[in-house]
Write a protein that holds these residues in place. Structure first.
Motif, short mmCIF file in Angstrom:
data_model
loop_
_atom_site.label_atom_id
_atom_site.label_comp_id
_atom_site.label_asym_id
_atom_site.label_seq_id
_atom_site.Cartn_x
_atom_site.Cartn_y
_atom_site.Cartn_z
N ALA A 1 -0.08 -9.32 7.45
CA ALA A 1 1.17 -9.76 6.80
C ALA A 1 1.54 -8.83 5.66
O ALA A 1 2.73 -8.53 5.44
N GLU A 2 0.54 -8.33 4.93
CA GLU A 2 0.80 -7.38 3.85
C GLU A 2 1.37 -6.07 4.41
O GLU A 2 2.27 -5.47 3.82
N ASP B 1 3.18 -5.87 7.16
CA ASP B 1 4.56 -6.21 7.50
C ASP B 1 5.46 -6.12 6.26
O ASP B 1 6.59 -5.65 6.34
N ALA B 2 4.93 -6.57 5.13
CA ALA B 2 5.73 -6.58 3.90
C ALA B 2 6.07 -5.17 3.41
O ALA B 2 7.03 -4.99 2.66
N LEU B 3 5.31 -4.17 3.85
CA LEU B 3 5.61 -2.80 3.45
C LEU B 3 6.95 -2.32 4.01
O LEU B 3 7.51 -1.35 3.52
N HIS C 1 -1.41 1.38 0.09
CA HIS C 1 -1.89 0.00 0.17
C HIS C 1 -3.36 -0.03 0.63
O HIS C 1 -4.16 -0.80 0.09
N ARG D 1 9.70 -3.99 3.89
CA ARG D 1 10.82 -4.56 3.12
C ARG D 1 11.20 -3.66 1.98
O ARG D 1 10.52 -2.91 1.44
N MET E 1 3.50 -13.75 11.08
CA MET E 1 3.42 -12.32 11.37
C MET E 1 4.30 -12.02 12.58
O MET E 1 4.32 -12.78 13.52
#
Length: 83
Positions: free
Chosen positions: A76-77, A79-81, A35, A83, A1
């Motif tokens: 972490a999910e 954070d992935a938003l 999300h 991308r 993260m």
């Protein structure tokens, strides 16, 4: 993260996300909202024109709750938003 700070009192993960424009901030907030609805997990959020502050508290709300792998995975999910 990346960027997430773990706090001990109160127990939480905190992160500030900075954006170049209001439109980019709004897009991120929309993705985060979708999300959160999908996962039924709702972090504390504060935001301005070009930033979003997110605080994740343990899902377990007992007085001695600690952060879990599920809490870190949710961060972490988020954070992935980006991308």
């Amino acid at each position: 993260m990346n960027q997430w700070q773990e706090r001990k009192r109160p127990v939480c993960l905190e992160c500030r996300f900075e954006f170049d424009s209001y439109d980019a901030t709004r897009d991120f907030l929309d993705k985060l909202g979708e999300h959160s609805e999908a996962t039924q997990r709702f972090p504390d959020i504060s935001f301005g024109r070009t930033y979003v502050n997110i605080t994740l508290r343990p899902e377990d709300d007992s007085p001695d709750a600690q952060l879990s792998e599920a809490d870190r995975a949710f961060a972490a999910e988020i954070d992935a938003l980006l991308r």
